[in-house]
Scaffold this active site. Structure first.
Site, PDB file in Angstrom:
ATOM      1  N   GLY A  58       0.731  -5.199   0.962  1.00 59.39           N
ATOM      2  CA  GLY A  58      -0.459  -5.337   0.129  1.00 59.39           C
ATOM      3  C   GLY A  58      -0.246  -6.170  -1.110  1.00 59.39           C
ATOM      4  O   GLY A  58      -1.198  -6.698  -1.681  1.00 59.39           O
TER       5      GLY A  58
ATOM      6  N   GLU B 128       5.692  -4.565   8.055  1.00 63.64           N
ATOM      7  CA  GLU B 128       4.883  -3.522   8.698  1.00 63.64           C
ATOM      8  C   GLU B 128       5.365  -3.096  10.080  1.00 63.64           C
ATOM      9  O   GLU B 128       5.191  -1.938  10.475  1.00 63.64           O
ATOM     10  CB  GLU B 128       3.418  -3.975   8.773  1.00 63.64           C
ATOM     11  CG  GLU B 128       2.672  -3.912   7.459  1.00 63.64           C
ATOM     12  CD  GLU B 128       3.026  -5.064   6.528  1.00 63.64           C
ATOM     13  OE1 GLU B 128       2.647  -5.012   5.353  1.00 63.64           O
ATOM     14  OE2 GLU B 128       3.675  -6.031   6.987  1.00 63.64           O
TER      15      GLU B 128
ATOM     16  N   ASP C 121      -1.300  -6.666   7.851  1.00 64.71           N
ATOM     17  CA  ASP C 121      -2.745  -6.652   7.634  1.00 64.71           C
ATOM     18  C   ASP C 121      -3.089  -7.530   6.427  1.00 64.71           C
ATOM     19  O   ASP C 121      -2.599  -8.624   6.317  1.00 64.71           O
ATOM     20  CB  ASP C 121      -3.260  -5.217   7.492  1.00 64.71           C
ATOM     21  CG  ASP C 121      -2.656  -4.466   6.304  1.00 64.71           C
ATOM     22  OD1 ASP C 121      -1.529  -4.787   5.892  1.00 64.71           O
ATOM     23  OD2 ASP C 121      -3.326  -3.553   5.774  1.00 64.71           O
TER      24      ASP C 121
ATOM     25  N   GLY D  84       0.822  -1.199   0.000  1.00 66.04           N
ATOM     26  CA  GLY D  84       0.000   0.000   0.000  1.00 66.04           C
ATOM     27  C   GLY D  84       0.857   1.250   0.000  1.00 66.04           C
ATOM     28  O   GLY D  84       2.000   1.241   0.470  1.00 66.04           O
TER      29      GLY D  84
END
Length: 330
Positions: A120, A143, A151, A71
């Protein structure tokens, strides 16, 4: 060929050829860092194709360096600083909806992971049925170094990797090559980089042949080096199989080798708050469905992106790139 390719400036390029849908990520200068419009475009394309008589969908990239770097965390941080955290929430909600769609898609989704694939990018690939890697592949969930947490449903797929590999990868952000990706199960097939572009055409030319067989044939008996992660697997399981973060640190100190020292140094360098969140998330994820994990991700994302550690982590790694974050206590 039925060409539905958008203008050259589009963030994704799409077409359908002999029953095979193709989606190419097209932000090469940004290493295909995902934006809200980009993930929405992929999701809309897959939704449109659900009623079509496709035999497979292939996800790939126009970048020579990356499948997807994750992301666009710099944009998410900027949204928060500008007082528009809601814009970032929309990104995560759209991204997680896409992750679930890929996992539940009615025909095989084949991701061609040639180059960098982080965060992502794993959400676009690992939830599909087939994940093809090459000698250029680099996978990671980095992350915790950004003050965030793994995530995109990582709370579901990381705890389901063999032994304690998922906890190790989630907490440390360790980078995997093709051999490691195949060893962990994050990848399903290896195809040399100079042949990976042949996958869509091979699938289209062999609609009645199992996708697994087509991919193995393209691999052409390539020998992948032994996984370096496999060599330290006993140590990984012993340390990261501990039920607490304190226990993990204690086991790493007892192991007292080069690998253990490196893992301990990584834990000391990343966000303490992110470690706490990640450990709890992966522990709970063992008993959750993918959709439950994605719902938990969205709740956590809303609160995490406004925390000092996220703003500081993205600043240190992606904005100023000084790699000297000042973390808050856990």
């Amino acid at each position: 060929m039925t060409d539905t390719t958008a203008p050259a400036a589009s963030e994704i390029l799409t077409d359908v050829h002999q029953g095979v849908g193709r989606i190419r990520l097209n932000r090469p200068k940004a290493l295909n860092a995902l934006t809200t419009s980009m993930v929405a475009a992929v999701d809309d394309t897959l939704a449109t194709w659900e009623g079509s008589p496709l035999t497979a969908v292939v996800l790939s990239s126009t970048s020579a360096k990356a499948f997807c770097a994750g992301g666009d965390m710099r944009a998410i941080r900027q949204n928060v600083l500008a007082g528009d955290a809601e814009a970032s929430e929309r990104f995560f909600a759209t991204e997680y909806r896409l992750n679930a769609r890929i996992a539940e898609y009615p025909v095989p989704v084949v991701a061609l992971v040639d180059g960098i694939c982080m965060g992502g990018g794993l959400g676009l690939s690992v939830h599909g049925r087939y994940r093809v890697v090459t000698e250029n592949t680099v996978l990671a969930m980095p992350e915790t170094a950004l003050g965030f947490f793994p995530d995109i449903g990582a709370g579901y797929f990381l705890p389901r990797l063999p032994g304690a590999l998922g906890m190790y990868l989630g907490l440390t952000g360790h980078r995997l090559d093709a051999a490691d990706a195949l060893y962990t199960g994050l990848a399903t097939h290896f195809v040399p980089a100079d042949r990976v572009h042949l996958v869509p055409e091979a699938l289209a030319a062999n609609p009645h042949t199992p996708v697994d067989t087509v991919l193995k044939d393209l691999g052409d008996g390539s020998v992948v080096p032994r996984s370096r992660l496999a060599a330290v697997r006993p140590e990984v399981d012993r340390a990261f199989g501990s039920p607490t973060l304190a226990g993990i640190r204690a086991e790493l100190r007892r192991l007292d080798g080069a690998w253990a020292a490196g893992a301990l140094a990584t834990l000391d360098a990343v966000s303490p708050r992110s470690l706490e969140i990640t450990h709890a998330l992966l522990t709970a994820g063992r008993d959750r469905t993918l959709r439950d994990c994605l719902a938990a991700d969205l709740r956590l994302a809303r609160t995490t992106i406004v925390q000092p550690d996220f703003l500081e982590g993205v600043r240190a790694v992606l904005v100023d790139k000084d790699h000297t974050p000042v973390w808050q206590p856990a």
